[in-house]
Design a protein around this motif. Structure first.
Motif, PDB file in Angstrom:
ATOM      1  N   ASP A 162     -15.140  27.945  23.644  1.00  0.00           N
ATOM      2  CA  ASP A 162     -16.455  27.315  23.716  1.00  0.00           C
ATOM      3  C   ASP A 162     -17.231  27.715  22.463  1.00  0.00           C
ATOM      4  O   ASP A 162     -18.051  28.641  22.489  1.00  0.00           O
ATOM      5  CB  ASP A 162     -17.193  27.777  24.978  1.00  0.00           C
ATOM      6  N   GLU A 164     -19.725  26.605  20.761  1.00  0.00           N
ATOM      7  CA  GLU A 164     -21.187  26.613  20.779  1.00  0.00           C
ATOM      8  C   GLU A 164     -21.715  27.845  21.499  1.00  0.00           C
ATOM      9  O   GLU A 164     -22.671  28.486  21.060  1.00  0.00           O
ATOM     10  CB  GLU A 164     -21.726  25.340  21.422  1.00  0.00           C
ATOM     11  N   SER A 168     -23.825  30.839  19.812  1.00  0.00           N
ATOM     12  CA  SER A 168     -25.151  31.181  20.331  1.00  0.00           C
ATOM     13  C   SER A 168     -25.260  32.676  20.614  1.00  0.00           C
ATOM     14  O   SER A 168     -26.298  33.296  20.333  1.00  0.00           O
ATOM     15  CB  SER A 168     -25.446  30.390  21.616  1.00  0.00           C
ATOM     16  N   ARG A 177     -25.922  31.481  11.104  1.00  0.00           N
ATOM     17  CA  ARG A 177     -24.954  30.418  10.790  1.00  0.00           C
ATOM     18  C   ARG A 177     -25.195  30.004   9.341  1.00  0.00           C
ATOM     19  O   ARG A 177     -26.241  29.472   9.011  1.00  0.00           O
ATOM     20  CB  ARG A 177     -25.187  29.249  11.743  1.00  0.00           C
ATOM     21  N   GLU A 180     -20.280  25.716   7.022  1.00  0.00           N
ATOM     22  CA  GLU A 180     -19.300  25.026   7.844  1.00  0.00           C
ATOM     23  C   GLU A 180     -18.297  24.330   6.934  1.00  0.00           C
ATOM     24  O   GLU A 180     -18.651  23.829   5.872  1.00  0.00           O
ATOM     25  CB  GLU A 180     -19.969  23.999   8.758  1.00  0.00           C
ATOM     26  N   THR A 185     -16.792  27.521  11.303  1.00  0.00           N
ATOM     27  CA  THR A 185     -18.195  27.822  11.051  1.00  0.00           C
ATOM     28  C   THR A 185     -18.324  29.304  10.737  1.00  0.00           C
ATOM     29  O   THR A 185     -17.809  30.144  11.483  1.00  0.00           O
ATOM     30  CB  THR A 185     -19.079  27.476  12.262  1.00  0.00           C
ATOM     31  N   ASP A 201     -13.401  25.604  15.950  1.00  0.00           N
ATOM     32  CA  ASP A 201     -13.568  24.575  16.975  1.00  0.00           C
ATOM     33  C   ASP A 201     -12.288  23.746  16.987  1.00  0.00           C
ATOM     34  O   ASP A 201     -12.116  22.833  16.189  1.00  0.00           O
ATOM     35  CB  ASP A 201     -14.783  23.711  16.643  1.00  0.00           C
TER      36      ASP A 201
END
Length: 316
Positions: A162, A164, A168, A177, A180, A185, A201
């Motif tokens: 996951d 994201e 987070s 961040r 990319e 990332t 990802d």
């Protein structure tokens, strides 16, 4: 979250043969074995710590070597690579050195304006050498010439289930961040070393399986016990399931399994590895915590003998 980490404290991985592990990380990579103890949760197994001369947080790679352990597979839900810093001018030196050891070394590539050399250790552990800067001085008595020696961690790559949610949480821990590229990332902490965490990802990628050749967990730095306990409260308030504080002798630890599947540890910088050995003697003897000293004879009888003297002289 109001507390920020300066970066990675250590990475702990799983190996097979302990002697092969010692030989590779000391003789080939030139790290120092700074502590030889046991897995406090499974005393049949060594816990071996490698780093700079004193095991500075941000340089420490540790292993549980399970003889006869089943090989794992690297994939989603795991740390998929551990990266060290090398000087810009040392790429050719390391490619030659690793290839001379019979290792499969990938062609150097560029990633976020840095050169990356990817390879695997004897267990298939995925490692990288990344050109960059660090405040770490190389170990003067190591087998690798100082001008080429590893200077602590660059960072890790997380192959998240996951991305994201993982990103987070990293941002809540003080990471920013910053870049990319494709499926990757980059997150950076505001510290002097071991500051990079890349999150992948790869929704179609296969899930990883823990075993030899895989990373067990990644630990992030906090300065002291009080800060660590503050972190624990904030993580719990943020919906994370966090362990109680655990005494690891050389640091205090709490653990959380983040939503992307990776086990995070929050580890204190002190007391460090010189609490029970001098700098000159680090890694020379089997060290046990007080609660295991009464079982020393039994524990030692169950562990394979390993030669931890290292290479005879520095290469020039």
């Amino acid at each position: 979250m109001s507390i920020r980490t300066p970066g990675i404290h250590h990475v702990t991985a799983i190996a097979s043969d302990p002697q092969e592990n010692v030989d590779f990380y000391t003789d080939v990579l030139g790290l120092r074995l700074v502590k030889r103890t046991v897995n406090f949760d499974d005393t049949h197994t060594y816990h071996l710590y490698y780093g700079d001369e004193v095991g500075t947080p941000g340089t420490i790679l540790t292993f549980f070597p399970f003889e006869g352990g089943q090989p794992g597979s690297v994939g989603r839900g795991q740390t998929s690579a551990t990266a060290f810093v090398i000087p810009e001018a040392s790429v050719d030196f390391w490619v030659d050195r690793l290839e001379s050891e019979g290792l499969a070394v990938e062609e150097p590539t560029e990633r976020f304006a840095q050169t990356v050399v990817a390879f695997e250790d004897r267990d298939g552990q995925q490692l990288e050498l990344v050109t960059g800067e660090s405040d770490i001085e190389p170990w003067a008595d190591g087998p690798v010439p100082a001008e080429h020696a590893i200077r602590g961690f660059h960072g890790v790559t997380l192959d998240s289930l996951d991305p994201e949610a993982t990103g987070s949480l990293l941002e809540a821990m003080g990471y920013e961040r910053v870049a990319e590229a494709g499926e990757r990332t980059r997150f950076e902490a505001d510290g002097d070393r071991a500051t990079a965490v890349d999150v992948l990802d790869r929704p179609e990628g296969e899930r990883g399986r823990q075993g030899t050749g895989t990373v067990h967990h990644v630990a992030f730095r906090v300065p002291d016990d009080e800060t660590q306990l503050d972190w624990r409260e904030e993580l719990i308030e943020g919906g994370q399931r966090v362990t109680e504080q655990k005494d690891r002798q050389y640091f205090q630890s709490i653990y959380v399994r983040e939503a992307g599947g990776v086990l995070f540890e929050i580890a204190t910088d002190p007391p460090g590895f010189t609490r029970d050995e001098s700098v000159a003697d680090l890694g020379s003897d089997l060290k046990l915590p007080p609660w295991l000293e009464g079982d020393r004879e039994t524990i030692e009888s169950q562990l394979a003998e390993i030669d931890t003297t290292g290479p005879a002289e520095v290469e020039r």
